[in-house]
Design a protein around this motif. Structure first.
Motif, PDB file in Angstrom:
ATOM      1  N   ASP A  76       1.067  -0.731   0.025  1.00  0.00           N
ATOM      2  CA  ASP A  76      -0.063  -0.171   0.226  1.00  0.00           C
ATOM      3  C   ASP A  76       1.007   0.916   0.200  1.00  0.00           C
ATOM      4  N   LEU A 105       3.605   2.620 -11.471  1.00  0.00           N
ATOM      5  CA  LEU A 105       2.420   1.744 -12.153  1.00  0.00           C
ATOM      6  C   LEU A 105       2.888   0.183 -11.777  1.00  0.00           C
ATOM      7  N   ASN A 134      -1.908   4.463 -20.487  1.00  0.00           N
ATOM      8  CA  ASN A 134      -2.028   4.972 -18.671  1.00  0.00           C
ATOM      9  C   ASN A 134      -0.669   5.958 -18.935  1.00  0.00           C
ATOM     10  N   TYR A 175      -0.007  -1.512 -21.313  1.00  0.00           N
ATOM     11  CA  TYR A 175      -0.629  -1.229 -20.484  1.00  0.00           C
ATOM     12  C   TYR A 175      -0.526   0.206 -20.394  1.00  0.00           C
ATOM     13  N   LYS A 208      -7.813 -11.507 -14.597  1.00  0.00           N
ATOM     14  CA  LYS A 208      -8.214 -10.352 -13.418  1.00  0.00           C
ATOM     15  C   LYS A 208      -7.768  -8.313 -12.897  1.00  0.00           C
ATOM     16  N   ALA A 209      -7.960  -8.073 -12.081  1.00  0.00           N
ATOM     17  CA  ALA A 209      -7.761  -6.649 -11.632  1.00  0.00           C
ATOM     18  C   ALA A 209      -6.775  -7.434 -10.070  1.00  0.00           C
ATOM     19  N   ASP A 210      -6.629  -8.375 -10.219  1.00  0.00           N
ATOM     20  CA  ASP A 210      -6.035  -9.259  -9.019  1.00  0.00           C
ATOM     21  C   ASP A 210      -4.267  -9.358  -9.129  1.00  0.00           C
ATOM     22  N   GLY A 253      -2.619   4.263 -10.741  1.00  0.00           N
ATOM     23  CA  GLY A 253      -3.631   3.233 -12.292  1.00  0.00           C
ATOM     24  C   GLY A 253      -4.265   1.891 -11.660  1.00  0.00           C
ATOM     25  N   GLU A 254      -5.392   1.311 -12.340  1.00  0.00           N
ATOM     26  CA  GLU A 254      -6.309   0.403 -12.335  1.00  0.00           C
ATOM     27  C   GLU A 254      -4.915  -0.584 -11.893  1.00  0.00           C
ATOM     28  N   ALA A 255      -5.488  -1.377 -10.831  1.00  0.00           N
ATOM     29  CA  ALA A 255      -4.808  -2.936 -10.553  1.00  0.00           C
ATOM     30  C   ALA A 255      -4.769  -4.016 -11.840  1.00  0.00           C
ATOM     31  N   VAL A 256      -3.794  -4.136 -12.921  1.00  0.00           N
ATOM     32  CA  VAL A 256      -4.470  -4.570 -13.671  1.00  0.00           C
ATOM     33  C   VAL A 256      -3.486  -6.493 -13.584  1.00  0.00           C
TER      34      VAL A 256
END
Length: 172
Positions: free
Chosen positions: A55, A98, A124, A120, A70-72, A61-64
């Protein structure tokens, strides 16, 4: 030997990021004037690796994950988290990371997963793409080679490891 190579790889990446932050190179990212000296507002380093577990307010950015759709991005291996944490521990605050999961818990990836991760990172607005993985015998006419070339020509600095096999980089 593997731990020594990891330390050398991380040291070189860290040195590269610090040099960019100090303004010794111009990669086209946003700059602002402060006391007559240009400073970077934000430098985005995309880390394409085994994911990230942690954390930080400097993760963007979004988790990818490009390996399972999946976003995990939880890191079951630890290598990706190590790379991200080293970057976050040392350079100035304007460096953002990122994380992109392109390898599984064993550290294995595919050329397609790497391709999707690079795409990606480009979408981004990454300034640097860091990949600590070994892809020997990359066909220079492949889809992966083409996107790497596209990233470089668009002004993104790409930093990759030479692998753990103690080969001269020209032979990799």
């Amino acid at each position: 030997m593997r731990k020594r190579n990891r330390i050398i790889s991380v040291f070189l990446l860290l040195l590269f990021v610090i040099v960019l932050c100090l303004g010794a190179a111009d990669t086209g990212y946003k700059e602002r004037e402060q006391g007559g000296r240009k400073q970077k507002e934000e430098l985005i380093v995309a880390v394409l690796d085994t994911g990230y577990t942690g954390d930080s307010d400097r993760i963007i950015g979004e988790a990818v994950s490009t390996i399972d759709g999946k976003a995990d991005i939880n890191d079951g291996n630890g290598h990706g988290t190590d790379m991200v944490n080293i970057i976050l521990d040392y350079p100035p605050e304007q460096v953002k990371v990122l994380p992109v999961k392109i390898a599984d818990y064993m550290g294995y990836s595919t050329k397609e997963a790497a391709y999707q991760g690079i795409r990606y990172a480009m979408e981004n607005h990454a300034d640097i793409i860091h990949m600590s993985l070994n892809m020997s015998n990359l066909d220079k006419d492949s889809k992966l080679a083409a996107i790497l070339e596209e990233a470089i020509h668009s002004g993104i600095d790409v930093v990759v490891s030479a692998g753990n096999s103690a080969k001269d980089v020209k032979d990799v």
